[in-house]
Motif scaffolding. Structure first.
Motif, short mmCIF file in Angstrom:
data_model
loop_
_atom_site.label_atom_id
_atom_site.label_comp_id
_atom_site.label_asym_id
_atom_site.label_seq_id
_atom_site.Cartn_x
_atom_site.Cartn_y
_atom_site.Cartn_z
N PRO A 92 -0.63 -11.95 -34.65
CA PRO A 92 -0.44 -13.40 -34.58
C PRO A 92 0.68 -13.84 -35.52
N GLY A 93 1.48 -14.79 -35.02
CA GLY A 93 2.60 -15.28 -35.82
C GLY A 93 3.89 -14.56 -35.57
N VAL A 94 3.82 -13.44 -34.83
CA VAL A 94 5.04 -12.73 -34.42
C VAL A 94 4.95 -12.52 -32.91
N GLY A 95 6.02 -12.03 -32.32
CA GLY A 95 5.97 -11.81 -30.88
C GLY A 95 7.34 -11.86 -30.25
N PHE A 96 7.39 -12.40 -29.04
CA PHE A 96 8.62 -12.42 -28.26
C PHE A 96 8.89 -13.86 -27.81
N PRO A 97 9.45 -14.68 -28.71
CA PRO A 97 9.71 -16.09 -28.38
C PRO A 97 10.81 -16.21 -27.33
N ASP A 98 11.17 -17.44 -27.00
CA ASP A 98 12.04 -17.77 -25.87
C ASP A 98 13.24 -16.82 -25.73
N HIS A 99 13.32 -16.18 -24.56
CA HIS A 99 14.42 -15.25 -24.28
C HIS A 99 14.65 -15.17 -22.78
N PRO A 100 15.88 -14.83 -22.36
CA PRO A 100 16.21 -14.81 -20.93
C PRO A 100 16.06 -13.42 -20.31
N HIS A 101 16.07 -13.40 -18.97
CA HIS A 101 16.17 -12.16 -18.19
C HIS A 101 16.96 -12.46 -16.92
N ARG A 102 17.62 -11.45 -16.41
CA ARG A 102 18.17 -11.48 -15.05
C ARG A 102 18.26 -10.05 -14.52
N GLY A 103 17.87 -9.87 -13.26
CA GLY A 103 18.16 -8.63 -12.56
C GLY A 103 17.12 -7.53 -12.62
N GLN A 104 15.93 -7.79 -13.21
CA GLN A 104 14.92 -6.75 -13.29
C GLN A 104 13.52 -7.34 -13.10
N GLU A 105 12.55 -6.43 -13.01
CA GLU A 105 11.14 -6.82 -13.04
C GLU A 105 10.53 -6.25 -14.31
N THR A 106 9.59 -6.99 -14.89
CA THR A 106 8.85 -6.48 -16.04
C THR A 106 7.37 -6.40 -15.67
N ILE A 107 6.74 -5.33 -16.12
CA ILE A 107 5.31 -5.11 -15.88
C ILE A 107 4.64 -4.96 -17.23
N THR A 108 3.73 -5.87 -17.55
CA THR A 108 3.05 -5.87 -18.85
C THR A 108 1.57 -5.56 -18.64
N TYR A 109 1.06 -4.57 -19.36
CA TYR A 109 -0.32 -4.11 -19.25
C TYR A 109 -0.98 -4.23 -20.61
N MET A 110 -2.04 -5.05 -20.70
CA MET A 110 -2.71 -5.26 -21.97
C MET A 110 -3.79 -4.20 -22.19
N LEU A 111 -3.65 -3.47 -23.30
CA LEU A 111 -4.65 -2.47 -23.68
C LEU A 111 -5.72 -3.06 -24.57
N SER A 112 -5.34 -4.04 -25.39
CA SER A 112 -6.31 -4.78 -26.20
C SER A 112 -5.67 -6.10 -26.61
N GLY A 113 -6.52 -7.10 -26.86
CA GLY A 113 -6.01 -8.39 -27.27
C GLY A 113 -5.61 -9.27 -26.10
N VAL A 114 -4.94 -10.38 -26.43
CA VAL A 114 -4.59 -11.42 -25.46
C VAL A 114 -3.16 -11.88 -25.72
N VAL A 115 -2.39 -12.06 -24.65
CA VAL A 115 -1.03 -12.58 -24.76
C VAL A 115 -0.87 -13.77 -23.83
N ASP A 116 -0.30 -14.86 -24.35
CA ASP A 116 0.05 -16.04 -23.56
C ASP A 116 1.51 -15.95 -23.15
N HIS A 117 1.82 -16.47 -21.97
CA HIS A 117 3.21 -16.53 -21.55
C HIS A 117 3.52 -17.91 -20.97
N GLU A 118 4.78 -18.29 -21.08
CA GLU A 118 5.22 -19.62 -20.65
C GLU A 118 6.70 -19.52 -20.31
N ASP A 119 7.14 -20.21 -19.23
CA ASP A 119 8.56 -20.17 -18.90
C ASP A 119 9.14 -21.56 -18.67
#
Length: 302
Positions: free
Chosen positions: A49-76
């Motif tokens: 908590p308090g660190v992570g991946f704040p606002d950033h761009p992407h173009r041209g790929q797909e991302t696949i995120t798999y949670m092993l433990s914990g919770v992640v929020d996303h917003e675009d």
């Protein structure tokens, strides 16, 4: 009869910093493994908590995120919001452009959020499709037990032992399995011929291959298989003190150039320059980025 694939190489994924304070073990997208089409990057991440991946761009790929433990929020920047919890996945197609934020939600016990993120290239003709999301919940993932219950296979994408996964998750064809082998267990998993494939070891030690070609690999290694063959064989010794668990992935190689600059993945240097310009000028897919800041990204500790 299936022909087991030999191991091409296996190497340890070394910890490094990424994002704002996150720690990742990156294996694909390093000097040890580049140009492994269609795969661009694989991170085993740990974010508190308090660190992570704040606002950033992407173009041209797909991302696949798999949670092993914990919770992640996303917003675009299009107003999409969501949450993925333990066992859930998010398939995100960046396409022509997206700006988003991925931030862990505090755990009551203070543990970090841990998961896997895989970047998959898009075919050239789909580089500029409209962005989309597909959240796959843990309860939607078929799970089977084989070898008298000594092996458990979560069929995230693809087919295992006659059981199919949920369809239409990603544009680029991929197989993804989360496999746990208990001591004395063995599994043979068929993979499409000609596809590139790897296993990332999450827990314990697992032996891959057969007879003189067998190699035992410990935790946090990427095991890269030869294209020759149509299955992988894995087992855990009878006297092992813990289970072996690995993330098995295969994908259709794309016959195209890959030019990458950070989160922009195109097929030419000109395409990358254009993506950078479009992002900087809020145009051609990045119009909604102008003045946008995610709510979840504002929680960053500075």
């Amino acid at each position: 009869m299936t022909a087991p694939r030999p191991i091409h190489k296996a190497f340890l994924a070394v910890k490094q910093s990424e994002g704002m304070g996150a720690r990742v073990r990156r294996s694909i997208g390093t000097r040890a493994l580049r140009n492994f089409s269609p795969f661009l990057m694989l991170d085993h991440f740990s974010v508190s908590p308090g660190v992570g991946f704040p606002d950033h761009p992407h173009r041209g790929q797909e991302t696949i995120t798999y949670m092993l433990s914990g919770v992640v929020d996303h917003e675009d920047f299009a107003g999409n919001k969501g949450t993925i919890e333990e066992g859930d996945l998010q398939f995100m197609t960046a396409g022509r452009g997206i700006v988003h934020s991925e931030m862990p939600r505090p755990n009551k016990d203070g543990r970090p959020a841990v998961g896997m993120q895989l970047w998959v290239d898009l075919p050239e003709k789909l580089k500029l499709v409209e962005p989309r999301y597909r959240d796959l919940r843990a309860k939607e993932i078929p799970t089977i037990n084989v070898d008298d219950g000594k092996v458990t296979v979560k069929i995230i994408s693809g087919k295992s032992h006659g059981i199919d996964s949920v369809k239409d998750l990603a544009y680029t064809p991929v197989y993804i399995f989360d496999i746990t082998i208990r001591p004395g267990g063995k599994v043979s998993q068929e993979l499409p011929a000609g596809w590139n494939a790897f296993a990332y070891t999450l827990e314990g030690s697992t032996s891959f291959g057969q007879n003189q070609d067998q190699t035992t690999v410990g935790q946090y290694h990427n095991v890269v298989f030869e294209q020759k063959g149509d299955s992988i064989v894995a087992e855990v010794a009878d006297d092992a003190k813990e289970n072996g668990r690995f993330f098995l992935v295969a994908g259709l190689p794309l016959d195209q150039e890959v030019v990458q600059h950070g989160p922009f993945v195109l097929n030419s240097q000109e395409g990358v320059y254009q993506a950078m310009m479009d992002f900087q000028t809020n145009s051609n897919g990045f119009e909604r980025a102008k003045g946008w800041r995610s709510e979840i990204g504002k929680s960053m500790v500075h």
